[in-house]
Design an enzyme around this catalytic site. Structure first.
Site, PDB file in Angstrom:
ATOM      1  N   ARG A  91       0.831  -1.217   0.000  1.00  0.00           N
ATOM      2  CA  ARG A  91       0.000   0.000   0.000  1.00  0.00           C
ATOM      3  C   ARG A  91       0.860   1.259   0.000  1.00  0.00           C
ATOM      4  O   ARG A  91       0.496   2.264   0.619  1.00  0.00           O
ATOM      5  CB  ARG A  91      -0.943   0.042   1.217  1.00  0.00           C
ATOM      6  CG  ARG A  91      -1.966  -1.065   1.218  1.00  0.00           C
ATOM      7  CD  ARG A  91      -3.271  -0.624   1.908  1.00  0.00           C
ATOM      8  NE  ARG A  91      -4.112  -1.793   2.119  1.00  0.00           N
ATOM      9  CZ  ARG A  91      -4.476  -2.237   3.319  1.00  0.00           C
ATOM     10  NH1 ARG A  91      -4.100  -1.624   4.407  1.00  0.00           N
ATOM     11  NH2 ARG A  91      -5.232  -3.308   3.401  1.00  0.00           N
ATOM     12  N   ARG A 149      -3.495   6.364   0.665  1.00  0.00           N
ATOM     13  CA  ARG A 149      -4.144   7.555   1.226  1.00  0.00           C
ATOM     14  C   ARG A 149      -3.291   8.302   2.238  1.00  0.00           C
ATOM     15  O   ARG A 149      -3.654   9.392   2.660  1.00  0.00           O
ATOM     16  CB  ARG A 149      -5.467   7.147   1.891  1.00  0.00           C
ATOM     17  CG  ARG A 149      -6.549   6.759   0.902  1.00  0.00           C
ATOM     18  CD  ARG A 149      -7.777   6.212   1.607  1.00  0.00           C
ATOM     19  NE  ARG A 149      -7.501   4.952   2.296  1.00  0.00           N
ATOM     20  CZ  ARG A 149      -8.347   4.335   3.103  1.00  0.00           C
ATOM     21  NH1 ARG A 149      -9.528   4.867   3.346  1.00  0.00           N
ATOM     22  NH2 ARG A 149      -8.032   3.196   3.671  1.00  0.00           N
ATOM     23  N   ARG A 188      -7.121  11.200  -6.294  1.00  0.00           N
ATOM     24  CA  ARG A 188      -8.282  10.313  -6.201  1.00  0.00           C
ATOM     25  C   ARG A 188      -9.579  11.054  -5.900  1.00  0.00           C
ATOM     26  O   ARG A 188     -10.662  10.511  -6.093  1.00  0.00           O
ATOM     27  CB  ARG A 188      -8.033   9.292  -5.072  1.00  0.00           C
ATOM     28  CG  ARG A 188      -7.221   8.076  -5.483  1.00  0.00           C
ATOM     29  CD  ARG A 188      -8.060   6.892  -5.898  1.00  0.00           C
ATOM     30  NE  ARG A 188      -8.993   6.463  -4.858  1.00  0.00           N
ATOM     31  CZ  ARG A 188     -10.285   6.691  -4.887  1.00  0.00           C
ATOM     32  NH1 ARG A 188     -10.821   7.349  -5.860  1.00  0.00           N
ATOM     33  NH2 ARG A 188     -11.059   6.258  -3.903  1.00  0.00           N
ATOM     34  N   ASP A 216      -6.531  -3.133  -7.527  1.00  0.00           N
ATOM     35  CA  ASP A 216      -7.217  -3.730  -6.387  1.00  0.00           C
ATOM     36  C   ASP A 216      -7.413  -5.210  -6.657  1.00  0.00           C
ATOM     37  O   ASP A 216      -7.585  -5.603  -7.810  1.00  0.00           O
ATOM     38  CB  ASP A 216      -8.578  -3.056  -6.176  1.00  0.00           C
ATOM     39  CG  ASP A 216      -9.178  -3.404  -4.824  1.00  0.00           C
ATOM     40  OD1 ASP A 216      -9.956  -4.384  -4.754  1.00  0.00           O
ATOM     41  OD2 ASP A 216      -8.847  -2.737  -3.832  1.00  0.00           O
ATOM     42  N   TYR A 250     -14.436 -12.807  -0.152  1.00  0.00           N
ATOM     43  CA  TYR A 250     -15.096 -11.529  -0.452  1.00  0.00           C
ATOM     44  C   TYR A 250     -16.381 -11.732  -1.256  1.00  0.00           C
ATOM     45  O   TYR A 250     -17.389 -11.080  -1.035  1.00  0.00           O
ATOM     46  CB  TYR A 250     -14.176 -10.623  -1.277  1.00  0.00           C
ATOM     47  CG  TYR A 250     -13.260  -9.744  -0.465  1.00  0.00           C
ATOM     48  CD1 TYR A 250     -13.772  -8.712   0.323  1.00  0.00           C
ATOM     49  CD2 TYR A 250     -11.884  -9.919  -0.502  1.00  0.00           C
ATOM     50  CE1 TYR A 250     -12.940  -7.879   1.054  1.00  0.00           C
ATOM     51  CE2 TYR A 250     -11.031  -9.092   0.228  1.00  0.00           C
ATOM     52  CZ  TYR A 250     -11.563  -8.076   1.004  1.00  0.00           C
ATOM     53  OH  TYR A 250     -10.740  -7.254   1.732  1.00  0.00           O
TER      54      TYR A 250
END
Length: 367
Positions: free
Chosen positions: A37, A41, A50, A86, A164
């Site tokens: 990552r 963010r 973004r 992703d 998921y």
């Protein structure tokens, strides 16, 4: 900015191959380092890029993926880039709808509930048609990196994606997905096999597009016990490594190093070391010496500083890195965190981590 040069010579020459050498078990002057990552963010420029975009729309824009992949490299002397994407693009390729819900995370509008729902999935996936945008992002980024560092491609592993697809999002217990393993073992294997086949083609396509290494994320390994892992995760992890390698050979593509990262699967370290991957990634709950003892001399280890260590003062981060390097040894080792960076982390502390790995490993190698 991400420029795309259509030079007939193909990709720019690689200037820093430390990460690839460590992955293959060759000697390195310093220990290479990158962060899971790392495009994320915690960087204000990431949030700016973004801001206006839906998350999956960003994933589908090669230009934005390229920009986000390069951002951390403008700030830190990292030894590898990992393409911004992703793991849930694979379920999307199978025909499932996934949306990113603010404050909640990725959400499937119609998760798999019954075994019959498997029939709704695409049984044959043309990865270029469905995931070509990732391949374009990789090619564009590989050119735009100008050979600075290698580019890593990745995918989620079958069990993690299956969990998921059934849970419909994150879950603290994975009870719905695990209940399939107990109630519908045959259907579970059918789904896992379908996923493994798509993932194999997807990873091979990433190498064809320019990825120089591949990481498989079994992020939800920790929800399985040793027996379930043996039955429902490990066989597919093995198959993917084998199938990717034989397809790369068939298609005369480079045999790139592969990394397996199975979070919280301490019980399977020995098996993972023999699963056909050059590198075994470790989460922060494993002692480096124990990991070395269990994995042997023929694989490179990657990890495993607790991401929360980056909340510590910079000097403390340096001490923790030094200890980690002494425990792993500086060779056959790629420094990383034991999981991804968190959004509220201070970029300067990420910089301190990267610099400490370089400085301390050089020092240890000299003496």
């Amino acid at each position: 900015t991400c420029s795309f040069s259509r030079s007939p010579k193909g990709f720019p020459k690689l200037k820093n191959d430390t990460f690839l050498r460590a992955a293959r078990g060759e000697e390195t002057e310093h220990t290479p380092v990158w962060c899971m990552r790392q495009a994320g963010r915690y960087l204000p420029e990431f949030r700016e890029t973004r801001a206006a975009q839906d998350f999956f729309a960003t994933c589908r824009s090669p230009k934005l993926c390229c920009e986000l992949t390069l951002q951390p490299l403008r700030r830190f002397p990292l030894d590898a880039a990992i393409i911004f994407s992703d793991i849930l693009v694979v379920p999307q390729a199978l025909g499932m709808e996934v949306v990113m819900v603010p404050g909640k995370g990725p959400t499937f509008t119609e998760p798999l509930k019954e075994v019959e729902d498997l029939l709704k999935l695409r049984q044959k996936v043309d990865v270029t048609a469905e995931l070509g945008y990732v391949f374009q992002a990789i090619t564009l980024t590989r050119h735009s990196l100008e050979g600075r560092v290698p580019l890593i491609g990745f995918s989620g592993a079958p069990w993690t994606l299956m969990s998921y697809m059934i849970e419909g999002g994150g879950s603290s217990t994975m009870a719905k997905a695990k209940s399939w393993l107990y109630r519908h073992p045959e259907a579970s294997h059918q789904l896992l096999r379908l996923l493994a086949d798509v993932i194999t083609d997807y990873l091979v396509g990433q190498v064809a597009a320019g990825a120089q290494a591949l990481q498989l994320f079994e992020s939800h390994a920790g929800h399985l016990g040793p027996e379930q892992f043996q039955d429902f995760a490990l066989p597919y992890i093995r198959d993917i490594a084998q199938a990717v390698k034989s397809k790369l050979k068939e298609e005369a593509l480079p045999l790139v190093p592969m990394i397996i990262f199975a979070k919280d699967a301490h019980y399977a370290l020995r098996d993972l070391a023999h699963a056909g991957y050059e590198v075994v990634g470790l989460d922060w709950t494993i002692r480096p010496q124990e990991a070395r003892a269990q994995t042997g001399k023929d694989v490179t280890l990657q990890g495993n500083l607790d991401p929360c260590a980056l909340y510590a003062p910079k000097e403390k981060i340096g001490e923790l890195v030094k200890k980690m390097l002494e425990a792993f040894g500086t060779q056959r080792y790629i420094a990383n965190l034991g999981h991804g960076l968190y959004p509220d982390m201070n970029p300067e502390h990420v910089g301190a981590f990267v610099e400490a790995v370089h400085a301390h490993s050089r020092h240890i190698n000299k003496h």
